[in-house]
Enzyme design. Structure first.
Site, PDB file in Angstrom:
ATOM      1  CG  LEU A 521      -2.054  -1.012   1.042  1.00  0.00           C
ATOM      2  CD1 LEU A 521      -2.453  -1.209   2.580  1.00  0.00           C
ATOM      3  CD2 LEU A 521      -2.822  -0.721   0.184  1.00  0.00           C
ATOM      4  N   GLY A 522       1.475   0.909   0.308  1.00  0.00           N
ATOM      5  CA  GLY A 522       3.125   2.250   0.846  1.00  0.00           C
ATOM      6  C   GLY A 522       4.332   1.957   1.126  1.00  0.00           C
ATOM      7  N   GLY A 524       6.708   4.022   4.502  1.00  0.00           N
ATOM      8  CA  GLY A 524       6.991   4.849   5.736  1.00  0.00           C
ATOM      9  C   GLY A 524       8.113   5.424   5.787  1.00  0.00           C
ATOM     10  N   GLY A 527       8.916   1.748   7.448  1.00  0.00           N
ATOM     11  CA  GLY A 527       9.542   0.036   6.653  1.00  0.00           C
ATOM     12  C   GLY A 527       7.887   0.697   6.222  1.00  0.00           C
ATOM     13  CB  VAL A 529       1.812   0.043   4.855  1.00  0.00           C
ATOM     14  CG1 VAL A 529       0.823  -0.280   5.838  1.00  0.00           C
ATOM     15  CG2 VAL A 529       2.897   0.951   5.860  1.00  0.00           C
ATOM     16  CE  LYS A 545       2.599   1.870   9.863  1.00  0.00           C
ATOM     17  NZ  LYS A 545       2.622   2.871   8.785  1.00  0.00           N
ATOM     18  CG  ASP A 639       6.754  12.796   9.889  1.00  0.00           C
ATOM     19  OD1 ASP A 639       7.203  13.756   9.019  1.00  0.00           O
ATOM     20  OD2 ASP A 639       7.230  11.605   8.594  1.00  0.00           O
TER      21      ASP A 639
END
Ligand SMILES: *[C@@H]1O[C@H](CO)[C@@H](O)[C@H](O)[C@H]1NC(C)=O
Ligand SMILES: *[C@@H]1O[C@H](CO)[C@@H](O)[C@H](O)[C@H]1NC(C)=O
Ligand SMILES: *[C@@H]1O[C@H](CO)[C@@H](O)[C@H](O)[C@H]1NC(C)=O
Length: 784
Positions: A521-522, A524, A527, A529, A545, A639
């Site tokens: 999914l992404g 970051g 790490g 996801v 995650k 963040d």
């Protein structure tokens, strides 16, 4: 006095057993206290504590003059003059009592003034009356008027109500009644009734930060149309529109003013009541008589009516409110708590035991016990909610959690609540049971005894020397005892984890759920996801995650952080569902957010509508406020950026990735909160307003590259429309755009001391407090 009463009785009953009084009646048809009624002529005055007779109305039922308030001084007041209580219905100087020797005078130029003993005008009473009156008069309605030559009314006490309305007295648009502080203290209190200029009749608490939006009662159906509140001579009170139409009835208790005195008063407990007092002792009733309340009062249950996320409720903090058999609310302290001020119970209660040590909560569990309070709740103070649990679980969960002051349990649901307790109420209509956590009393006494009996703990006392600074020896004795006890009873870690409704997954389970970590999914800073589906009945979609940087780091640290994240629960946060902690594998399992990240949403090809962006801004702000101030272990999100804000299927903003940074101790959070979270939010807010990234090279003019700088320039030059030039919806809502930009500029101040706390940010965004003009964000740096 005695004769006055008898005389008075005879007027009403027309029975004449006492010839003497009958004689008086015949002689002085308009007499009170043996003095003929006359208008108050120019130059008349009354002096406090001088024995001057008050200025009375023709019937003698009302009087105007000085009334003594305990030893504190004198009120310039109007009161019911024929009843022993001398009940005050109006006063001029409730917040500034006059001392003996003060005078009220109708001056030669027709002005009513209140002067202290040295002749200087007492503050706040300038409004008492304009000049130019020809005479004054205390009327039989209870109204004191200043009249002109032609008998026209120039000023009347009915237009300046205090806490009471009398029949024929109307409350005009914009006027208000303010409750007294408490019994026998007439200073402004906490509650008021206002006929707002917008036409709504509302009751609110005066001390709340968001006064306007915290009405605890309002008339409802006629919002926007009420122009006057009428109190007519049969005791009906109703709201009337500008054109004279009757809108809503407030009171409809028919009363005969021939037999009864009537008043409507907002009392110190915040309830607006109608009171009657028999004019004669008819029907064999004996003196003394009393004011009694008519059936309907508003609100009908004040304990339940005042319940907001801000403020303490109907009573003070840490107390609870209960309606008694007399239908009046009383403020009480829960077990383990005592009144802050015995003489002023509405100030609330204080905990009379030492709080649980958050350093070692589970080790202290045995020192606390739960005391049950049936039909009791403390709404709006919960930080955690657990469903499908039993009462015993709820008890244990609160006992082992140092932030939990009370848990409420109902229907397999457990809410944990933090101190200070607010909105406390006990009522038969409430089915919650409050589980109050209190330190076992015997234990403390036991400890003290133990300590004085034995001296063997001396070495321990030295060890805890640092704690000794600033606290009493007795506290240290406790501290030492608990520190020693901790070694005897170690609660296994897995037990603590199980307490939190978090699922502990095996690596295998998560590998299966994500199809071998197939759909990324992404990615970051912590790490990658992956999307997955849980095998249970509901086939819950999850986001897993994989923490890369965490791998190899301390196990306790991971557990601590997971525990902290797992404790959060807020509609603007992505909820942690579970975790995996197996060998090298550290994974976190979250609920899946189907609408992706805010970054894709606002920086994509089509601009989302202004309303939705606004809602997202509110959502992020509330989520941050929760993380900073409200959740049990304060978490600082270092963040905040559009990539870390996810959107659920209804496009609600959900903050993700919080808590992965270090958990901060409460003392540090105040300053650090302001430094970190708020600035990121300021930038995000600008990005939301303008639908562009803070840093963009591809812009038409150089000064637009950094959005934060450009936004401040636009604001300074009064050209905010440049920021939202192509956005019609935003252009039509420029007031709000301006507010949002101003809030953002406050948040991005380089000087951390200037940045507002998230609570203030939320209030400013919502319009609850004014936003002042922000300084140049970089003025701090340029001044160094
Ligand atoms: C009070 O003054 C008004 C106006 O001058 C007059 O009509 C009225 O009779 C006076 N009342 C008394 C009791 O003097
Ligand atoms: C009434 O209460 C207020 C608020 O606590 C206090 O400041 C004031 O002195 C009190 N007045 C009297 C007369 O006790
Ligand atoms: C007072 O208002 C009620 C309700 O509108 C009405 O029935 C009653 O007749 C009024 N009384 C007077 C004296 O105007």
């Amino acid at each position: 006095m005695r004769c006055l009463r008898i005389q008075y009785l005879h007027i009403m009953n027309l029975q004449l057993p006492y010839c003497f009084c009958f004689f008086l009646l015949l002689q002085l048809p308009f007499s009170t206290n043996g003095q003929a009624y006359r208008n108050v002529s120019l130059g008349s005055s009354l002096t406090a504590a001088s024995g001057d007779l008050p200025w009375t109305s023709p019937s003698g039922e009302f009087a105007f003059g000085f009334q003594q308030v305990g030893d504190a001084g004198y009120l310039l007041a109007i009161w019911f003059n024929k009843i022993p209580e001398r009940t005050i219905v109006w006063s001029a100087n409730r917040n500034n009592l006059a001392q003996s020797g003060s005078t009220v005078q109708l001056t030669a130029d027709g002005q009513l003034v209140l002067n202290d003993q040295s002749g200087t005008q007492i503050r706040n009473t300038a409004y008492l009356g304009r000049s130019g009156a020809a005479y004054g008069a205390m009327l039989d309605t209870g109204n004191f008027v200043l009249s002109g030559q032609a008998g026209d009314t120039l000023w009347q006490s009915f237009d300046q109500p205090t806490d009471t309305l009398l029949p024929t007295q109307n409350l005009n648009s914009g006027a208000q009644l303010i409750a007294p502080y408490r019994e026998k203290n007439y200073s402004d209190g906490r509650f008021k009734l206002t006929l707002q200029r917008d036409g709504n009749l509302v009751m609110n608490v005066t001390a709340y930060p968001l006064t306007a939006s915290n009405a605890y009662w309002s008339i409802g159906s006629s919002i926007g149309s009420g122009n006057q509140l009428f109190f007519n001579q049969s005791g009906y009170m109703y709201l009337v529109a500008r054109n004279g139409t009757i809108l809503d009835q407030v009171f409809s208790n028919p009363v005969s003013l021939q037999d009864l005195y009537l008043r409507a008063t907002i009392d110190y407990d915040g309830v607006f009541r109608q009171y009657v007092y028999p004019k004669t002792a008819s029907g064999g009733k004996n003196w003394p008589m009393n004011w009694t309340t008519l059936p309907k009062s508003i609100p009908s249950n004040i304990c339940l009516a005042i319940s907001f996320p801000f403020g303490s409720g109907a009573c003070g903090f840490n107390s609870y409110c209960k309606i008694g058999d007399d239908q009046r609310p009383s403020c009480r302290c829960p077990p383990g708590y005592t009144f802050l001020d015995q003489n002023d119970v509405r100030k609330g209660c204080k905990q009379n035991f030492i709080s649980q040590d958050c350093g070692h909560p589970s080790q202290e569990t045995d020192s606390f016990e739960i005391q049950d309070m049936l039909n009791t709740n403390f709404p709006h103070t919960d930080y955690e909610l657990f469903t499908s649990v039993d009462e015993d679980w709820c008890r244990r969960s609160c006992l082992s959690d140092c932030y939990c002051a009370v848990a409420t349990f109902m229907d397999r649901t457990c809410w944990k609540k933090r101190g200070p307790l607010a909105n406390g109420v006990t009522d038969p209509g409430i089915s919650d049971k409050a589980l109050m956590k209190v330190r076992k009393r015997n234990r403390i006494e036991e400890l003290a005894q133990k300590k004085s009996a034995k001296k063997s703990d001396q070495s321990a006392l030295i060890i805890s020397g640092s704690v000794l600074l600033g606290s009493s020896i007795f506290l240290n004795v406790l501290y030492v005892f608990f520190t020693n006890r901790k070694k005897q009873k170690v609660i296994p870690q897995h037990h603590a984890m199980r307490d939190m409704n978090l699922q502990n997954f095996t690596y295998n389970e998560l590998e299966t759920a994500t199809g071998g970590f197939d759909e990324e999914l992404g990615r970051g800073s912590f790490g990658s996801v992956y999307k997955g589906v849980l095998g249970g009945d509901d086939k819950q979609i999850i986001a897993v995650k994989k923490l890369e940087k965490m791998a190899g780091e301390g196990e306790t640290e991971f557990k601590t952080e997971v525990k902290v994240i797992g404790r959060t629960n807020h509609k603007n946060l992505v909820q942690l569902v579970g975790f995996c902690n197996e060998g090298q594998h550290r994974l976190l399992v979250y609920e899946y957010m189907s609408s992706g990240s805010l970054s894709n949403y606002i920086f994509g090809d089509s601009r989302p509508n202004w309303h939705r962006r606004m809602q997202i801004a509110f959502g992020v702000a509330r989520g941050l406020l929760y993380l900073h101030e409200e959740c049990s272990s304060q978490i600082i999100h270092c963040d905040i950026k559009p990539q870390n804000i996810l959107l659920d299927e209804s496009f609600n903003a959900r903050i993700s990735d919080f808590g992965l940074a270090k958990l901060l101790k409460t003392e540090q959070s105040k300053t650090t909160t302001a430094i970190r979270g708020t600035k990121g939010f300021g930038i995000l807010l600008l990005e939301l307003v303008c639908c562009r990234r803070n840093f963009e090279i591809d812009v038409s003019e150089e000064h637009q590259i950094v959005l934060a700088d450009w936004a401040y320039d636009c604001f300074k030059e009064g050209k905010l429309d440049l920021l939202v030039e192509e956005d019609e919806e935003a252009m039509e809502d420029m007031k709000r755009v301006e507010r949002f930009v101003m809030v953002a500029i406050w948040c991005i101040q380089e000087d951390p001391c200037l940045r507002p706390a998230m609570k203030k940010v939320v209030q400013m965004l919502e319009g609850g407090v004014q936003v002042s003009v922000p300084p140049d964000p970089s003025s701090f740096i340029s001044s160094i």
